[in-house]
Design a protein around this motif. Structure first.
Motif, mmCIF file in Angstrom:
data_model
loop_
_atom_site.group_PDB
_atom_site.id
_atom_site.type_symbol
_atom_site.label_atom_id
_atom_site.label_comp_id
_atom_site.label_asym_id
_atom_site.label_seq_id
_atom_site.Cartn_x
_atom_site.Cartn_y
_atom_site.Cartn_z
ATOM 1 N N ALA A 287 0.812 -1.222 0.000
ATOM 2 C CA ALA A 287 0.000 0.000 0.000
ATOM 3 C C ALA A 287 0.844 1.269 0.000
ATOM 4 O O ALA A 287 0.333 2.354 -0.294
ATOM 5 C CB ALA A 287 -0.931 0.002 1.217
ATOM 6 N N ARG A 616 -4.971 -3.171 12.724
ATOM 7 C CA ARG A 616 -4.644 -4.327 11.876
ATOM 8 C C ARG A 616 -4.899 -5.640 12.622
ATOM 9 O O ARG A 616 -5.372 -6.623 12.039
ATOM 10 C CB ARG A 616 -3.183 -4.266 11.429
ATOM 11 C CG ARG A 616 -2.844 -3.121 10.510
ATOM 12 C CD ARG A 616 -1.467 -3.319 9.860
ATOM 13 N NE ARG A 616 -0.978 -2.098 9.274
ATOM 14 C CZ ARG A 616 -1.381 -1.585 8.119
ATOM 15 N NH1 ARG A 616 -2.316 -2.217 7.428
ATOM 16 N NH2 ARG A 616 -0.868 -0.463 7.659
ATOM 17 N N TYR A 620 -8.960 -4.392 10.748
ATOM 18 C CA TYR A 620 -9.276 -3.104 10.130
ATOM 19 C C TYR A 620 -8.118 -2.622 9.247
ATOM 20 O O TYR A 620 -7.506 -1.582 9.492
ATOM 21 C CB TYR A 620 -9.598 -2.071 11.206
ATOM 22 C CG TYR A 620 -10.880 -2.339 11.942
ATOM 23 C CD1 TYR A 620 -12.111 -2.188 11.301
ATOM 24 C CD2 TYR A 620 -10.870 -2.757 13.258
ATOM 25 C CE1 TYR A 620 -13.297 -2.438 11.972
ATOM 26 C CE2 TYR A 620 -12.059 -3.011 13.941
ATOM 27 C CZ TYR A 620 -13.263 -2.847 13.290
ATOM 28 O OH TYR A 620 -14.439 -3.092 13.944
ATOM 29 N N GLU A 621 -7.832 -3.366 8.191
ATOM 30 C CA GLU A 621 -6.715 -3.036 7.309
ATOM 31 C C GLU A 621 -6.937 -1.719 6.581
ATOM 32 O O GLU A 621 -6.008 -0.908 6.441
ATOM 33 C CB GLU A 621 -6.499 -4.160 6.290
ATOM 34 C CG GLU A 621 -5.863 -5.406 6.857
ATOM 35 C CD GLU A 621 -4.403 -5.199 7.245
ATOM 36 O OE1 GLU A 621 -3.730 -4.357 6.617
ATOM 37 O OE2 GLU A 621 -3.953 -5.870 8.183
ATOM 38 N N GLU A 622 -8.132 -1.490 6.078
ATOM 39 C CA GLU A 622 -8.416 -0.266 5.335
ATOM 40 C C GLU A 622 -8.222 0.958 6.217
ATOM 41 O O GLU A 622 -7.598 1.950 5.805
ATOM 42 C CB GLU A 622 -9.846 -0.304 4.785
ATOM 43 C CG GLU A 622 -10.195 0.917 3.943
ATOM 44 C CD GLU A 622 -11.607 0.853 3.371
ATOM 45 O OE1 GLU A 622 -12.086 1.883 2.856
ATOM 46 O OE2 GLU A 622 -12.230 -0.235 3.441
ATOM 47 N N GLU A 623 -8.747 0.908 7.427
ATOM 48 C CA GLU A 623 -8.593 2.037 8.351
ATOM 49 C C GLU A 623 -7.128 2.237 8.738
ATOM 50 O O GLU A 623 -6.654 3.370 8.860
ATOM 51 C CB GLU A 623 -9.436 1.815 9.607
ATOM 52 C CG GLU A 623 -10.932 1.942 9.403
ATOM 53 C CD GLU A 623 -11.592 0.624 8.980
ATOM 54 O OE1 GLU A 623 -10.865 -0.267 8.478
ATOM 55 O OE2 GLU A 623 -12.817 0.495 9.152
ATOM 56 N N ASN A 625 -4.433 1.503 6.939
ATOM 57 C CA ASN A 625 -3.713 2.111 5.821
ATOM 58 C C ASN A 625 -4.069 3.586 5.660
ATOM 59 O O ASN A 625 -3.194 4.426 5.401
ATOM 60 C CB ASN A 625 -4.014 1.359 4.526
ATOM 61 C CG ASN A 625 -3.354 -0.006 4.476
ATOM 62 O OD1 ASN A 625 -2.409 -0.282 5.212
ATOM 63 N ND2 ASN A 625 -3.858 -0.871 3.612
ATOM 64 N N LYS A 626 -5.339 3.877 5.813
ATOM 65 C CA LYS A 626 -5.797 5.264 5.701
ATOM 66 C C LYS A 626 -5.162 6.134 6.780
ATOM 67 O O LYS A 626 -4.691 7.247 6.509
ATOM 68 C CB LYS A 626 -7.326 5.301 5.814
ATOM 69 C CG LYS A 626 -7.934 6.683 5.699
ATOM 70 C CD LYS A 626 -9.454 6.611 5.876
ATOM 71 C CE LYS A 626 -10.067 8.018 5.895
ATOM 72 N NZ LYS A 626 -11.534 7.971 6.142
#
Length: 676
Positions: A287, A616, A620-623, A625-626
């Motif tokens: 990412a 993680r 909550y991978e998306e959060e 990374n964000k």
């Protein structure tokens, strides 16, 4: 095979580079992809106006206790700024330039206008360089560290004219007063001693033709025998600067200086740094695979490099300062050390191991680890008043996982086990299996320091309780401490397994299981959806949402439904999801004060990292990374070249706060951007 082939290719490139330089093909450079892309990552330009001037950054390498800068256009001499000496007084400049260089003709007139003729200044992880040019001469200067004790400066002069030039080389000093400095001649060197340090300096031209004149305690001159420089001919002069502590051999260092081949030395350093950069950049998470994050990783490596120190005085192993740039951070701290080691292990496992050993050298018989230690205890006494949160087993386990070094695991395991149980012996006032922060001297301030979050609002009304002689606790049980201890048990179980301590493995897993239930039941508020410290009896919460509330997620000790609620608050813009998210306390609290708070609002990169990894851990991978992207883009000066990495950041404005060149910030950025 690919790595081996790349090393061979890089070596061939540099050998070609050396050959071309010898032929004066100065524009030919080897393809050091990462090294050259990361040029000028930090801005080292500037000349100090007084001995404690910290308005510029400083370059060092090899664990040296001294560093340099690039001169600006205000001084009429060649050479490099400094050195900045970390050998005395928590860091002082010896002067604007210890070795001012001038090039003179037979009439003693300078052949170079050092201001007007400057055409390039560049810094690399491996060295500093600058180039001057006029119609008659091209002058190239490079500075590279031979070792932790010596820097070597090369001046190459090329005659661009069609006439022969008589070239004289002069070296002289420009030192600050009030440093207790004494100069004297010793053989072919100027010897530098001081009333304020036991380190000794030596400066000289690496030549049998130099002449030395020591004028007084602040002045010397070294002359190189004049040389005839033919048209298009290039000649060079090497200047060495050494600062060496007792316990290291000056005669051995002197032999190294005389035998060094500068091109081979430069090759070695450039290849060393290219490989370190490759190790970091090749581990970038998918990412974050782009050039802006490559440059940031280069900045983290350079930050850690500049804070690296070899053993000296009281320090028996190498390690890192939190920041060379801040005068009170010239020592090794325990939880800083655990964090440094995890990041460093990505590219220099040996230094990571030594950083851990450096603190365990001071372990007490009962298992206690000192808060911080210094090279010279006449400057500061080691702080035995408190320890710091128990992250040592995390650090060792991380190193072992990356290196498969079971011998290091065996070396450290019994020490880690002793430290772990020290907490239950000395910091569990009511013996209920939940620990408290405390102190050894009974002071409230030292107990707050032990948390690492010195003035966090959760300690505003704390009181101190006596457990035993030399053992005191706060009257509250802290959620982060017990979450760290839960993680400690899991990491110790991992180490027990690989060191074949089967009984310990079962014990630690059993203890972790029991502690997990206690943490989930006592510290979590269903009403608020947050983890808090509690009173000693566990009956009341100490309210005020802080970063300690997501440490149970990092440790993996929360229930999924608890983590879900904590995640909601972490991602709430009115609370923690700010311009630089996951700061140390909620934005909507009445005591939120980032500019004056230290731990009452600023974003500390380590706490943000624990929050991101906690997300993680619970899917909550998306959060995660964000939030990572927002932290790195929101923090002033992190991305791009020039500015240093700061101790902490204002979560609303992004402004960098407190110390520059902060090691654990750099180490945690490495953790954020790379894969295990």
């Amino acid at each position: 095979m690919m790595k081996k082939n790349k090393v061979i290719a890089l070596t061939c490139c540099l050998l070609t580079f050396i050959a071309c330089k010898q032929k004066d093909e100065v524009n030919v450079k080897p393809e050091f992809t990462y090294l050259y892309e990361a040029s000028n990552t930090l801005n080292y330009k500037g000349v100090p106006e007084h001995k404690v001037d910290r308005n510029m950054l400083m370059f060092s390498d090899q664990g040296a206790w001294f560093s340099y800068g690039l001169r600006n256009n205000s001084d009429d001499y060649g050479g490099f700024t400094g050195p900045f000496l970390m050998t005395q007084e928590n860091g002082v400049w010896i002067g604007p330039s210890l070795s001012r260089i001038d090039l003179l003709n037979e009439k003693n007139i300078s052949l170079v206008d050092w201001n007007q003729d400057l055409i390039d200044q560049s810094s690399y992880h491996s060295h500093l360089e600058q180039t001057y040019e006029n119609e008659n001469l091209r002058v190239q200067q490079e500075l590279v560290f031979v070792s932790a004790h010596t820097a070597l400066q090369r001046t190459r002069v090329t005659n661009l004219s069609n006439q022969e030039i008589d070239l004289g080389f002069r070296l002289n000093s420009n030192l600050f007063e009030d440093l207790g400095i004494h100069l004297e001649r010793e053989a072919e060197y100027v010897k530098i001693t001081s009333d304020r340090t036991d380190a000794i300096g030596y400066v000289g031209i690496v030549s049998d033709n130099s002449k030395i004149r020591v004028e007084d305690s602040l002045s010397f001159e070294v002359y190189q025998k004049p040389m005839l420089l033919k048209s298009r001919e290039t000649k060079e002069v090497l200047v060495s600067q050494t600062f060496i502590f007792p316990g290291y051999s000056w005669s051995k260092e002197q032999s190294t200086i005389k035998e060094v081949n500068f091109d081979e030395l430069l090759l070695k350093r450039m290849l060393e740094k290219e490989n370190q950069l490759e190790k970091l950049i090749s581990r970038q998470q998918k990412a974050f695979k782009n050039q802006q994050y490559e440059i940031l990783l280069a900045k983290t490596l350079l930050t850690l490099q500049n804070n690296w120190r070899v053993p000296a005085g009281e320090l028996k192993h190498a390690g890192l300062f939190p920041s060379y740039h801040y005068k009170w951070f010239h020592g090794f701290w325990s939880w800083d050390s655990w964090k440094h080691a995890v990041g460093i292990a990505m590219y220099d496992p040996q230094l990571a191991k030594d950083q851990v050993r450096a603190m365990f050298d001071f372990q007490s018989d009962d298992g206690f680890i000192v808060d911080c230690v210094y090279r010279d205890t006449t400057i500061e006494a080691h702080n035995y008043r408190d320890t710091k949160p128990p992250l040592a087993a995390w650090s060792v386990a991380s190193i072992v996982r990356r290196t498969n070094d079971t011998s290091f695991a065996k070396e450290m395991y019994p020490k880690l086990k002793k430290y772990h149980y020290w907490w239950y012996q000395k910091r569990d006032h009511d013996q209920d299996g939940l620990c408290e922060y405390g102190s050894t001297d009974g002071t409230l301030i030292a107990a707050k320091w032990e948390s690492g979050m010195d003035n966090a609002i959760r300690f505003d009304d704390s009181k101190i309780l006596k457990n035993d002689d030399g053992a005191y606790s706060l009257d509250q049980e802290s959620v982060d401490l017990n979450a760290y201890l839960y993680a400690d048990k899991k990491f110790l179980a991992y180490l027990a397994n690989i060191t074949n301590n089967e009984a310990d493995l079962k014990t630690f897993l059993s203890e972790a299981k029991a502690l997990k239930v206690k943490i989930q039941d006592q510290f979590y508020s269903r009403e608020d959806g947050w983890f808090y410290d509690t009173s000693l009896d566990g009956e009341s919460f100490i309210k005020g949402e802080g970063s300690e509330g997501w440490i149970p997620l990092w440790a993996g000790v929360a229930k999924q439904e608890q983590a879900d609620k904590v995640r909601d608050r972490m991602m709430d813009p009115s609370k923690f999801y700010t311009k630089v998210p996951f700061q140390t306390m909620s934005k909507d609290h009445s005591k939120f004060d980032p500019m004056n708070g230290y731990w009452r609002g600023p974003n500390w990169i380590d706490q943000a990292y624990f929050g991101i990894e906690g997300l993680r851990m619970y899917g909550y991978e998306e959060e995660a990374n964000k939030a990572t992207e927002q932290v790195l883009k929101g923090a002033e000066g992190l991305l791009g070249k020039g500015a240093s990495i700061r101790e902490n950041y204002h979560p609303i404005t992004g402004k960098g706060l407190n110390a520059q060149n902060f090691s654990w910030s750099a180490a945690h950025i490495i953790m954020m951007l790379t894969e295990e």
